[in-house]
Design an enzyme around this catalytic site. Structure first.
Site, PDB file in Angstrom:
ATOM      1  N   CYS A 116      -2.185  12.569-101.658  1.00  0.00           N
ATOM      2  CA  CYS A 116      -1.423  13.456 -99.982  1.00  0.00           C
ATOM      3  C   CYS A 116      -1.091  14.436-100.761  1.00  0.00           C
ATOM      4  O   CYS A 116      -1.505  15.906-100.214  1.00  0.00           O
ATOM      5  CB  CYS A 116      -0.281  12.507 -99.516  1.00  0.00           C
ATOM      6  SG  CYS A 116       0.526  13.561 -99.024  1.00  0.00           S
TER       7      CYS A 116
ATOM      8  N   TYR B 292      -0.414  26.049 -99.094  1.00  0.00           N
ATOM      9  CA  TYR B 292      -1.536  23.947-100.246  1.00  0.00           C
ATOM     10  C   TYR B 292      -1.825  24.798-101.047  1.00  0.00           C
ATOM     11  O   TYR B 292      -2.328  24.776-102.255  1.00  0.00           O
ATOM     12  CB  TYR B 292      -2.126  23.473 -99.254  1.00  0.00           C
ATOM     13  CG  TYR B 292      -1.283  22.428 -98.086  1.00  0.00           C
ATOM     14  CD1 TYR B 292      -0.238  21.392 -98.464  1.00  0.00           C
ATOM     15  CD2 TYR B 292      -1.815  22.681 -96.925  1.00  0.00           C
ATOM     16  CE1 TYR B 292      -0.209  20.655 -97.455  1.00  0.00           C
ATOM     17  CE2 TYR B 292      -1.206  21.339 -96.479  1.00  0.00           C
ATOM     18  CZ  TYR B 292       0.053  21.271 -96.151  1.00  0.00           C
ATOM     19  OH  TYR B 292       0.797  20.293 -96.154  1.00  0.00           O
TER      20      TYR B 292
ATOM     21  N   GLU C 249      -7.699  10.690 -97.498  1.00  0.00           N
ATOM     22  CA  GLU C 249      -7.926  12.435 -97.109  1.00  0.00           C
ATOM     23  C   GLU C 249      -9.256  13.134 -96.759  1.00  0.00           C
ATOM     24  O   GLU C 249      -8.939  13.096 -95.394  1.00  0.00           O
ATOM     25  CB  GLU C 249      -7.544  12.924 -98.351  1.00  0.00           C
ATOM     26  CG  GLU C 249      -5.645  12.637 -98.886  1.00  0.00           C
ATOM     27  CD  GLU C 249      -4.859  13.787 -97.327  1.00  0.00           C
ATOM     28  OE1 GLU C 249      -5.745  13.860 -97.029  1.00  0.00           O
ATOM     29  OE2 GLU C 249      -4.356  12.580 -98.323  1.00  0.00           O
TER      30      GLU C 249
ATOM     31  N   TYR D 108      -4.169  18.464-101.669  1.00  0.00           N
ATOM     32  CA  TYR D 108      -3.888  18.728-100.847  1.00  0.00           C
ATOM     33  C   TYR D 108      -4.054  20.168-101.655  1.00  0.00           C
ATOM     34  O   TYR D 108      -4.671  21.308-101.461  1.00  0.00           O
ATOM     35  CB  TYR D 108      -2.769  18.962-100.085  1.00  0.00           C
ATOM     36  CG  TYR D 108      -2.811  18.344 -98.643  1.00  0.00           C
ATOM     37  CD1 TYR D 108      -3.905  17.176 -98.522  1.00  0.00           C
ATOM     38  CD2 TYR D 108      -2.515  19.688 -97.563  1.00  0.00           C
ATOM     39  CE1 TYR D 108      -4.462  17.162 -97.144  1.00  0.00           C
ATOM     40  CE2 TYR D 108      -2.755  19.018 -95.979  1.00  0.00           C
ATOM     41  CZ  TYR D 108      -4.107  17.886 -96.313  1.00  0.00           C
ATOM     42  OH  TYR D 108      -4.107  17.311 -94.527  1.00  0.00           O
TER      43      TYR D 108
ATOM     44  N   ASP E 288      -2.213  15.462 -88.088  1.00  0.00           N
ATOM     45  CA  ASP E 288      -1.386  15.517 -89.109  1.00  0.00           C
ATOM     46  C   ASP E 288       0.021  15.186 -88.950  1.00  0.00           C
ATOM     47  O   ASP E 288       1.048  14.772 -89.133  1.00  0.00           O
ATOM     48  CB  ASP E 288      -1.386  17.031 -89.204  1.00  0.00           C
ATOM     49  CG  ASP E 288      -2.112  16.283 -91.028  1.00  0.00           C
ATOM     50  OD1 ASP E 288      -1.623  15.680 -91.641  1.00  0.00           O
ATOM     51  OD2 ASP E 288      -0.581  17.621 -91.900  1.00  0.00           O
TER      52      ASP E 288
HETATM   53  C1  LIG Z   1      -3.768  13.705 -93.788  1.00  0.00           C
HETATM   54  C2  LIG Z   1      -2.471  14.611 -94.551  1.00  0.00           C
HETATM   55  N1  LIG Z   1      -2.145  14.857 -96.443  1.00  0.00           N
HETATM   56  C3  LIG Z   1      -1.830  15.265 -96.656  1.00  0.00           C
HETATM   57  C4  LIG Z   1      -0.817  16.519 -96.667  1.00  0.00           C
HETATM   58  C5  LIG Z   1      -0.628  17.335 -97.752  1.00  0.00           C
HETATM   59  N2  LIG Z   1       0.890  16.975 -97.670  1.00  0.00           N
HETATM   60  C6  LIG Z   1       2.069  16.004 -96.456  1.00  0.00           C
HETATM   61  S1  LIG Z   1       3.680  15.792 -96.996  1.00  0.00           S
HETATM   62  C7  LIG Z   1       3.425  16.397 -98.287  1.00  0.00           C
HETATM   63  C8  LIG Z   1       4.157  16.537 -99.568  1.00  0.00           C
HETATM   64  C9  LIG Z   1       5.665  17.502 -99.329  1.00  0.00           C
HETATM   65  O1  LIG Z   1       6.287  16.752 -99.575  1.00  0.00           O
HETATM   66  C10 LIG Z   1       1.954  16.987 -98.673  1.00  0.00           C
HETATM   67  C11 LIG Z   1       1.367  17.338 -99.417  1.00  0.00           C
HETATM   68  C12 LIG Z   1      -0.770  15.718 -94.889  1.00  0.00           C
HETATM   69  N3  LIG Z   1      -0.401  17.064 -94.463  1.00  0.00           N
HETATM   70  N4  LIG Z   1      -1.821  15.460 -94.198  1.00  0.00           N
END
Ligand SMILES: Cc1ncc(C[n+]2csc(CCO)c2C)c(N)n1
Length: 220
Positions: free
Chosen positions: A134, A163, A205, A138, A47
């Site tokens: 994303c 989250y 995801e 989440y 990640d």
């Molecule tokens: C594979 C993967 N997908 C989504 C996220 C979650 N995420 C990462 S950055 C972000 C926005 C924040 O401004 C969010 C929700 C993660 N950590 N890893």
């Protein structure tokens, strides 16, 4: 007739993917706190690599958006992703030798490469739709875990609290709102392209979590 918003249609489309995502062993074990530490560390390391690219892609999106209010939000998302994720990663992989970092797994490289490709080649609203899972998945997974937790001593609680819950929720709503505003001024065929990118990234995801549970390696 009141038209369905793009985002409503989008979530309906990926609902089966989301339902499968929460049944993944990785998510189930994150929920009951029994996930192997090795798998969680693998996930966090992958990640970290994902987020480094993600932050750059989102900054690129910010610079291409025409509405200053959208640009402002995306610049904030980029900053948030650095601050929040740094804290998470420090709390879980602090002390692990950074030189021992893995190379991006196939799932990680596939996802980041797809995001870069959208930014380079696709219309901006399609790139925005590509980064929405994303946020949204989440948020949904975070809420699912909070609602289904039974173990009070979950070692992954810091991750879960980031989250699930309200702070993150505001950013997610804003990202959804931006997609809907962009979709409103698009043709139907462009809205379809947005939907396709949203679906592909929702699948990625799923693959990302699954690959962590399998400690995914390159076959060669
Ligand atoms: C594979 C993967 N997908 C989504 C996220 C979650 N995420 C990462 S950055 C972000 C926005 C924040 O401004 C969010 C929700 C993660 N950590 N890893």
């Amino acid at each position: 007739m009141i038209q369905m918003k793009w985002s409503e249609k989008a979530w309906k489309t990926i609902e089966p993917i989301y339902e499968k995502t929460v049944t993944l062993p990785f998510i189930q074990e994150l929920t009951n706190g029994k996930l192997d530490r090795e798998k969680f560390i693998f996930y966090i390391q992958q990640d970290a690599m994902y987020l480094s690219d993600y932050g750059s892609v989102i900054t690129g999106i910010a610079s291409k958006l025409k509405d200053p209010a959208h640009t402002e939000s995306f610049i904030r998302f980029a900053g948030d992703s650095i601050v929040v994720e740094r804290a998470l990663h420090e709390s879980f992989i602090h002390g692990i030798n950074e030189k021992d970092r893995l190379k991006p797994s196939p799932a990680c490289l596939l996802y980041t490469s797809y995001l870069w490709r959208q930014l380079a080649n696709a219309p901006i609203e399609v790139s925005v739709a590509a980064v929405l899972p994303c946020f949204w998945i989440y948020k949904a997974v975070g809420d699912y875990i909070l609602a289904n937790q039974t173990n009070e001593e979950n070692p992954y609680q810091t991750w879960i609290n980031t989250y699930g819950g309200d702070d993150f929720s505001r950013s997610v709503s804003r990202a959804i709102e931006i997609c809907d505003e962009l979709a409103e001024s698009c043709t139907e065929s462009r809205q379809k392209e947005m939907l396709e990118a949203f679906v592909v990234c929702s699948k990625m995801e799923y693959l990302f979590w699954d690959s962590a549970h399998n400690l995914e390696q390159w076959k060669i």
